[in-house]
Design a protein around this motif. Structure first.
Motif, PDB file in Angstrom:
ATOM      1  N   GLY A 122     -38.954  18.538  44.225  1.00  0.00           N
ATOM      2  CA  GLY A 122     -38.553  17.451  45.110  1.00  0.00           C
ATOM      3  C   GLY A 122     -37.067  17.186  45.152  1.00  0.00           C
ATOM      4  N   GLY A 123     -36.332  17.665  44.165  1.00  0.00           N
ATOM      5  CA  GLY A 123     -34.890  17.500  44.181  1.00  0.00           C
ATOM      6  C   GLY A 123     -34.424  16.150  43.677  1.00  0.00           C
ATOM      7  N   GLU A 124     -33.137  15.920  43.877  1.00  0.00           N
ATOM      8  CA  GLU A 124     -32.480  14.756  43.293  1.00  0.00           C
ATOM      9  C   GLU A 124     -33.055  13.437  43.771  1.00  0.00           C
ATOM     10  OE1 GLU A 124     -27.874  13.220  42.586  1.00  0.00           O
ATOM     11  OE2 GLU A 124     -28.300  14.958  43.869  1.00  0.00           O
ATOM     12  N   ALA A 125     -33.589  13.390  44.987  1.00  0.00           N
ATOM     13  CA  ALA A 125     -34.090  12.138  45.543  1.00  0.00           C
ATOM     14  C   ALA A 125     -35.518  11.823  45.092  1.00  0.00           C
ATOM     15  CB  ALA A 125     -34.041  12.195  47.069  1.00  0.00           C
ATOM     16  N   SER A 126     -36.170  12.741  44.402  1.00  0.00           N
ATOM     17  CA  SER A 126     -37.573  12.531  44.020  1.00  0.00           C
ATOM     18  C   SER A 126     -37.677  11.504  42.900  1.00  0.00           C
ATOM     19  CB  SER A 126     -38.200  13.849  43.573  1.00  0.00           C
ATOM     20  OG  SER A 126     -37.599  14.309  42.376  1.00  0.00           O
ATOM     21  N   ALA A 127     -38.793  10.777  42.912  1.00  0.00           N
ATOM     22  CA  ALA A 127     -39.022   9.789  41.864  1.00  0.00           C
ATOM     23  C   ALA A 127     -39.128  10.454  40.499  1.00  0.00           C
ATOM     24  CB  ALA A 127     -40.285   8.993  42.173  1.00  0.00           C
ATOM     25  N   ALA A 128     -39.726  11.632  40.459  1.00  0.00           N
ATOM     26  CA  ALA A 128     -39.923  12.323  39.184  1.00  0.00           C
ATOM     27  C   ALA A 128     -38.602  12.712  38.527  1.00  0.00           C
ATOM     28  CB  ALA A 128     -40.782  13.567  39.387  1.00  0.00           C
ATOM     29  N   SER A 129     -37.564  12.907  39.329  1.00  0.00           N
ATOM     30  CA  SER A 129     -36.283  13.353  38.760  1.00  0.00           C
ATOM     31  C   SER A 129     -35.671  12.312  37.826  1.00  0.00           C
ATOM     32  CB  SER A 129     -35.298  13.692  39.879  1.00  0.00           C
ATOM     33  OG  SER A 129     -34.887  12.512  40.568  1.00  0.00           O
ATOM     34  N   ARG A 130     -36.073  11.050  37.967  1.00  0.00           N
ATOM     35  CA  ARG A 130     -35.508   9.995  37.127  1.00  0.00           C
ATOM     36  C   ARG A 130     -35.948  10.116  35.672  1.00  0.00           C
ATOM     37  NH1 ARG A 130     -36.739   6.765  41.818  1.00  0.00           N
ATOM     38  NH2 ARG A 130     -38.615   5.923  40.795  1.00  0.00           N
ATOM     39  N   LEU A 131     -36.999  10.897  35.416  1.00  0.00           N
ATOM     40  CA  LEU A 131     -37.493  11.052  34.054  1.00  0.00           C
ATOM     41  C   LEU A 131     -36.642  12.013  33.225  1.00  0.00           C
ATOM     42  CD1 LEU A 131     -40.021   9.856  35.572  1.00  0.00           C
ATOM     43  CD2 LEU A 131     -41.400  11.122  33.895  1.00  0.00           C
ATOM     44  N   PHE A 132     -35.702  12.706  33.890  1.00  0.00           N
ATOM     45  CA  PHE A 132     -34.931  13.743  33.200  1.00  0.00           C
ATOM     46  C   PHE A 132     -33.446  13.565  33.516  1.00  0.00           C
ATOM     47  CE2 PHE A 132     -39.039  15.145  34.767  1.00  0.00           C
ATOM     48  CZ  PHE A 132     -39.699  15.414  33.576  1.00  0.00           C
ATOM     49  N   ARG A 133     -32.602  14.316  32.819  1.00  0.00           N
ATOM     50  CA  ARG A 133     -31.167  14.248  33.066  1.00  0.00           C
ATOM     51  C   ARG A 133     -30.717  15.581  33.673  1.00  0.00           C
ATOM     52  NH1 ARG A 133     -31.492  11.549  27.990  1.00  0.00           N
ATOM     53  NH2 ARG A 133     -30.923  13.473  26.875  1.00  0.00           N
ATOM     54  N   PHE A 134     -30.829  15.649  34.977  1.00  0.00           N
ATOM     55  CA  PHE A 134     -30.432  16.856  35.703  1.00  0.00           C
ATOM     56  C   PHE A 134     -28.930  16.875  35.957  1.00  0.00           C
ATOM     57  CE2 PHE A 134     -34.944  16.812  36.945  1.00  0.00           C
ATOM     58  CZ  PHE A 134     -35.257  18.160  36.835  1.00  0.00           C
ATOM     59  N   HIS A 135     -28.410  18.066  36.149  1.00  0.00           N
ATOM     60  CA  HIS A 135     -27.032  18.263  36.592  1.00  0.00           C
ATOM     61  C   HIS A 135     -27.108  19.043  37.901  1.00  0.00           C
ATOM     62  CE1 HIS A 135     -25.700  16.888  32.649  1.00  0.00           C
ATOM     63  NE2 HIS A 135     -26.634  17.677  32.137  1.00  0.00           N
ATOM     64  N   TRP A 136     -27.398  18.288  38.947  1.00  0.00           N
ATOM     65  CA  TRP A 136     -27.641  18.891  40.243  1.00  0.00           C
ATOM     66  C   TRP A 136     -26.396  19.630  40.734  1.00  0.00           C
ATOM     67  CZ3 TRP A 136     -32.605  18.949  41.256  1.00  0.00           C
ATOM     68  CH2 TRP A 136     -33.413  17.924  40.759  1.00  0.00           C
ATOM     69  N   GLY A 137     -26.624  20.742  41.385  1.00  0.00           N
ATOM     70  CA  GLY A 137     -25.524  21.546  41.900  1.00  0.00           C
ATOM     71  C   GLY A 137     -25.213  22.747  41.043  1.00  0.00           C
ATOM     72  N   SER A 138     -25.809  22.824  39.849  1.00  0.00           N
ATOM     73  CA  SER A 138     -25.641  23.988  38.985  1.00  0.00           C
ATOM     74  C   SER A 138     -27.009  24.415  38.468  1.00  0.00           C
ATOM     75  CB  SER A 138     -24.692  23.681  37.829  1.00  0.00           C
ATOM     76  OG  SER A 138     -25.197  22.601  37.046  1.00  0.00           O
ATOM     77  N   THR A 139     -27.106  25.638  38.020  1.00  0.00           N
ATOM     78  CA  THR A 139     -28.364  26.170  37.514  1.00  0.00           C
ATOM     79  C   THR A 139     -28.177  26.654  36.074  1.00  0.00           C
ATOM     80  OG1 THR A 139     -27.861  28.353  38.423  1.00  0.00           O
ATOM     81  CG2 THR A 139     -29.184  26.869  39.798  1.00  0.00           C
ATOM     82  N   ASN A 140     -29.301  26.813  35.380  1.00  0.00           N
ATOM     83  CA  ASN A 140     -29.236  27.295  34.001  1.00  0.00           C
ATOM     84  C   ASN A 140     -29.750  28.731  33.920  1.00  0.00           C
ATOM     85  OD1 ASN A 140     -32.044  27.134  34.099  1.00  0.00           O
ATOM     86  ND2 ASN A 140     -32.154  25.267  32.863  1.00  0.00           N
ATOM     87  N   ASP A 141     -29.930  29.213  32.718  1.00  0.00           N
ATOM     88  CA  ASP A 141     -30.329  30.599  32.510  1.00  0.00           C
ATOM     89  C   ASP A 141     -31.738  30.887  33.008  1.00  0.00           C
ATOM     90  OD1 ASP A 141     -27.884  30.999  31.322  1.00  0.00           O
ATOM     91  OD2 ASP A 141     -28.640  30.778  29.273  1.00  0.00           O
ATOM     92  N   LEU A 142     -32.539  29.849  33.193  1.00  0.00           N
ATOM     93  CA  LEU A 142     -33.897  30.032  33.702  1.00  0.00           C
ATOM     94  C   LEU A 142     -33.943  30.013  35.219  1.00  0.00           C
ATOM     95  CD1 LEU A 142     -35.866  27.706  31.208  1.00  0.00           C
ATOM     96  CD2 LEU A 142     -35.412  30.163  31.022  1.00  0.00           C
TER      97      LEU A 142
END
Length: 445
Positions: A122-142
């Motif tokens: 759902g991305g940054e605007a999704s309600a579920a995203s509030r449960l985690f600390r994302f750094h939108w705009g970058s990706t990780n090794d996975l």
């Protein structure tokens, strides 16, 4: 702290390893149920026979691999069984007089955790995203949107403990399983979670379950301050764990004496959870090197203040080294035989532990007992454990004598009259004092 904890003596188990399921991959989807709780039930009589009265379970919830990458907090891991299996296990424990603690992994979840998958989709605007600390705009090794993870492990997604939704989730999970009949929680990686989070969560849980015991995994730091700020009942006493094995391995009881002094200061504000082994560390029998000194470790553990736990297999002298690699925990999280009757080795260690547990159960005041040095040298040590006035145990006293040398050790002026536990045989008591055999230990009154 609930009153019943004064008498609690735990047997700690890592279930996925115990039943031989840890090597099987977990799944977020429907999976065949393996009814393996009966394997654990077969060992209940063993726990009772040791004199212990509680089972501290490692992770039992659906996860992707080792149990600490939770997929669903409300579902029993299908590699272990289902709800009916767990309820039956609780009923067996309750009928046997055993308390049960569960492992709550509330710092992080696995990447198959459904709200995390919803957040990624759902991305940054999704309600579920509030449960985690994302750094939108970058990706990780996975190849996923970057997020905070536990100690660099990208398969372990950290929860956002500032979010009210996370507090609500943890309260719901804790209360759900307390309602099912467990007696409390071990909070995994509590040291990584802000104390303010627990201070918001635990009062809500205790409003509904005031007799629940809450133990936090804390490796280092200011233990009393952490307990005070978080509202947890206790934390893991890693300082004492290290001093016990290190003093035995190096022949330096001055380290243990210092740690027991610190331990007494902790007891002024809370009762630590004490141990000489758990699922995250090299087995005590391997740490100390000399199997003749395993009884020394258990004598200290069961004589001093605290709420002790015995890690499954330690009572039989199991060995195992934790290694810093994938699968490096396997040696310390082994499969156990179908029944205790299938064990052919280690019974002498179990008998010694049983005697020490008997001392503990006859002297309930040891839960808050304080130590005083009586005789201290590098490889010989005698200390007294005495009752606390406010605990109704004024005047109560036992003495522990430890000898790591190749010769008998004599201890004078101990003011004791009876040997209540010893290993190996050969401790003598007369008018001139106590003599403990080479590599021996004794508890006296």
């Amino acid at each position: 702290m609930p009153n019943w904890v004064e008498d609690a003596l735990w047997w700690q188990v890592y279930p996925l390893g115990f039943v031989g399921a840890v090597q099987e991959p977990g799944t977020a989807d429907a999976a065949p149920i393996r009814h393996r709780f009966e394997h654990l039930e077969a060992w209940v009589e063993h726990v009772i026979g040791l004199g212990l009265n509680g089972i501290l379970l490692g992770p039992v919830f659906a996860s992707g691999s080792h149990g600490y990458d939770t997929i669903d907090y409300f579902r029993i891991d299908p590699r272990l069984g289902d709800d009916a299996d767990f309820d039956h296990f609780l009923a067996v424990c309750r009928a046997a007089g055993l308390r049960v603690l569960l492992d709550g992994v509330f710092n992080h979840v696995g990447t198959q955790f459904e709200p995390f998958r919803e957040a990624v989709a759902g991305g940054e605007a999704s309600a579920a995203s509030r449960l985690f600390r994302f750094h939108w705009g970058s990706t990780n090794d996975l190849g996923l949107p970057a997020y905070d993870c536990f100690e660099g492990h990208q398969a372990l997604v950290e929860l956002n403990h500032d979010a009210p939704e996370v507090a609500d989730l943890v309260v719901d999970v804790m209360c759900h399983w307390l309602g099912r009949g467990i007696d409390g929680w071990r909070l995994d990686a509590a040291y990584a979670v802000p104390e303010s989070f627990w201070a918001r969560v635990l009062p809500r849980v205790r409003d509904r379950y005031p007799d629940a015991y809450v133990l936090g995994e804390v490796i280092h730091g200011d233990y009393p301050a952490i307990v005070g700020a978080s509202g947890m009942d206790s934390v893991t006493q890693y300082e004492l764990w290290k001093a016990i094995w290190s003093s035995l391995a190096s022949g330096n009881f001055f380290e243990l004496s210092h740690a027991l002094g610190r331990h007494g200061e902790f007891l002024d504000s809370f009762v630590p959870q004490t141990f000489v082994g758990n699922h995250d560390v090299t087995r005590i029998a391997s740490q100390i090197g000399d199997p003749r000194h395993l009884g020394h470790a258990h004598a200290v553990l069961l004589a001093v203040g605290g709420t002790p736990s015995i890690y499954y297999g330690d009572e039989m002298g199991y060995t195992g080294v934790k290694e810093d690699r994938i699968g490096g925990d396997d040696q310390v999280r082994p499969v156990m035989p179908p029944t205790p009757g299938d064990l052919s080795l280690g019974h002498e260690h179990a008998e010694a532990l049983r005697a020490l547990v008997g001392v503990r159960r006859r002297h309930r005041w040891l839960h808050t007992g304080r130590t005083t040095d009586l005789a201290l040298a590098n490889e010989t040590y005698a200390f007294a454990v005495e009752g606390v006035d406010g605990a109704g145990a004024a005047g109560e006293r036992i003495v522990v004598c430890l000898n790591l040398t190749d010769d008998p050790a004599a201890f004078a002026n101990l003011d004791v009259s009876e040997i209540v536990a010893t290993g190996p045989d050969g401790t003598s008591l007369d008018g001139s004092g106590v003599t403990v055999p080479a590599h021996g230990w004794a508890v006296l009154e």
